[in-house]
Write an enzyme that holds these catalytic residues in place. Structure first.
Site, PDB file in Angstrom:
ATOM      1  N   ASP A   1      50.069  43.017  35.048  1.00 50.28           N
ATOM      2  CA  ASP A   1      50.224  44.370  35.564  1.00 50.28           C
ATOM      3  C   ASP A   1      51.286  44.564  36.647  1.00 50.28           C
ATOM      4  OD1 ASP A   1      47.922  44.257  34.017  1.00 50.28           O
ATOM      5  OD2 ASP A   1      46.676  45.343  35.426  1.00 50.28           O
TER       6      ASP A   1
ATOM      7  N   GLU B   1      39.092  34.489  38.619  1.00 47.11           N
ATOM      8  CA  GLU B   1      39.999  35.229  37.738  1.00 47.11           C
ATOM      9  C   GLU B   1      41.402  34.609  37.787  1.00 47.11           C
ATOM     10  OE1 GLU B   1      40.362  39.370  38.790  1.00 47.11           O
ATOM     11  OE2 GLU B   1      41.599  39.851  37.032  1.00 47.11           O
TER      12      GLU B   1
HETATM   13  C1  DGY Z   1      42.969  46.516  35.551  1.00 43.98           C
HETATM   14  O1  DGY Z   1      42.143  47.415  35.586  1.00 43.98           O
HETATM   15  O2  DGY Z   1      43.433  45.971  36.553  1.00 43.98           O
HETATM   16  C2  DGY Z   1      43.396  45.993  34.271  1.00 43.98           C
HETATM   17  O3  DGY Z   1      44.269  44.921  34.407  1.00 43.98           O
HETATM   18  C3  DGY Z   1      44.026  47.057  33.437  1.00 43.98           C
HETATM   19  O4  DGY Z   1      44.009  46.558  32.151  1.00 43.98           O
END
Ligand code: DGY
Length: 429
Positions: free
Chosen positions: A163, A393
């Site tokens: 992201d 994560e």
């Molecule tokens: C989040 O909500 O951070 C996810 O990566 C979007 O897919």
């Protein structure tokens, strides 16, 4: 230690299983995510092949009529996540979904499941999913290469799965946020905001989402209206690899008439990938298709070259030199971004942290190419990270601390499928 962690990984998958589909982690991500589910499937496959298939089959229940497999499947509303189904506003059936896709790792995992058993039931399940994989890969070819470069363009940073990669900063800087309005994030109430994208990033994410919503996420119109259109080496290489696995499946399952189409996709992506090689950086980088500006740093996606089946020394040698340099700067491989780049932040999501699933793909490719040393370096660093910080994560490449959500499904899954020292393939190493 290894056996305890195996048992813990096992229980994480079972606890995050909501009945045929698995959430990435409780709280932060309460829905089914596309590539998370696929990695989860290979984890399940180590102890329950039927459950592994279910995960993939359930993911494809969300497939759109045009072939796209969305990045989030909203099987029920959960107000602890933003942006939820109401914000996306898609008209997907049989349940709401997000409006764009995510890295297509499924064909590779399906081939893995297929190869685990020659049982007729296993062959039948592979045959049943094959046309759905074809439709998804055709969707990438038809809609996500608008300039015909032979690369995959994404319409939102979320589509890449990475992201807040520093490479998105330049294209995101062009996204107008004046019409975004007020909204309340939920992610920063679940985890430390220093480990998440900034508000400025989120405003731009929302602006792009609104553009997609304005055309109902119709594939061709979305590409026209999105203020963000960037060729991503990560997805391009993952799709190239997935196409090779799809071709192998076509061969083994007797879908001969599909082979020329898949071969065409492979040839196009192989050629297109060359346009993402930045000679100044000596790595594969992003290319903003609106400004033609290329990314300026080495991200972990570059190290997926071998996974994508690229073996040209003109590419692999400089990438190996980067790998060896970065290994002297980072305590744990692979940082998601070059620790020597100004954009690096060791705990902020995709701006530096190590992600077990990228490690798995990169190491797998290197091993297949015969580079056992680098492949094992990545695996052993992954083991050290999990031993130190559990199934986080993601992890700081600097001090190994865990970040983001905990009890994370895909970290547990690739532990079981690849990293754990208890696997017989790893015992000798
Ligand atoms: C989040 O909500 O951070 C996810 O990566 C979007 O897919």
């Amino acid at each position: 230690m290894g056996a305890d962690l195996d048992a813990l990984a096992h229980s994480i998958l079972n606890e995050n299983d909501l009945g045929g589909y698995t959430i990435p982690t409780k709280g932060l991500y309460p829905y089914q995510w596309n590539w998370d589910s696929v990695f989860v499937a290979i984890g399940f496959a180590t102890f329950d092949l039927n459950r592994a298939w279910q995960e993939i089959e359930n993911l494809f229940e969300g497939q759109w009529d045009d072939g796209m497999v969305p990045h989030i499947l909203f099987r029920k509303n959960d107000p602890s996540y933003f942006p939820g189904p109401g914000v996306w506003g898609t008209k997907a059936e049989p349940f709401p979904t997000s409006g764009h896709s995510q890295p297509p790792v499924a064909a590779t995992a399906v081939r893995d499941l297929f190869e685990l058993s020659s049982d007729p039931g296993n062959v039948d399940r592979t045959k049943a999913i094959f046309p759905k994989l074809m439709a998804w890969h055709r969707w990438w070819a038809d809609y996500r290469d608008p300039k015909g470069h032979g690369t995959v363009a994404i319409v939102h940073p979320w589509e890449s799965g990475r992201d807040n990669l520093p490479d998105w900063d330049e294209p995101l800087s062009k996204v107008d946020t004046s019409g975004v309005g007020e909204y309340t994030r939920k992610d920063t109430s679940h985890v430390d905001p220093d480990m998440r994208p900034l508000k400025d990033d989120y405003d731009r994410y929302m602006s792009i989402l609104q553009a997609g919503n304005s055309v109902g996420w119709e594939a061709r119109k979305t590409v026209e209206v999105t203020p963000f259109l960037v060729a991503d080496p990560g997805i391009t290489m993952i799709l190239l690899r997935a196409n090779r696995d799809l071709l192998a499946l076509a061969d083994k399952l007797g879908f001969a008439s599909d082979k020329p189409e898949i071969e065409g996709w492979i040839a196009k992506l192989e050629k297109g990938l060359e346009t993402l090689w930045n000679p100044d950086v000596q790595a594969f980088v992003t290319r903003n298709l609106k400004t033609d500006v290329m990314g300026s740093g080495v991200s972990s996606a570059s190290f997926l070259a071998a996974y994508a089946g690229i073996s040209d020394p003109k590419v692999i040698d400089p990438l190996n030199a980067h790998f060896d340099r970065i290994a002297t700067k980072a305590e744990y491989m692979l940082p998601s971004y070059d620790p020597e780049h100004a954009g690096f932040e060791h705990k902020r999501y995709w701006r530096g942290p190590v992600w077990a699933v990228v490690n798995y793909m990169a190491a797998r490719g290197m091993r297949e190419a015969g580079d056992i040393l680098r492949s094992e370096k990545i695996r052993k660093d992954t083991v050290r990270l999990v031993e130190k910080s559990g199934f986080a994560e993601y992890f700081s490449p600097v001090d190994g601390s865990g970040a983001g959500g905990s009890s994370f499904s895909w970290t547990a899954a690739v532990w079981l499928a690849w990293a754990t020292p208890s696997l017989s393939a790893n015992k000798a190493a």
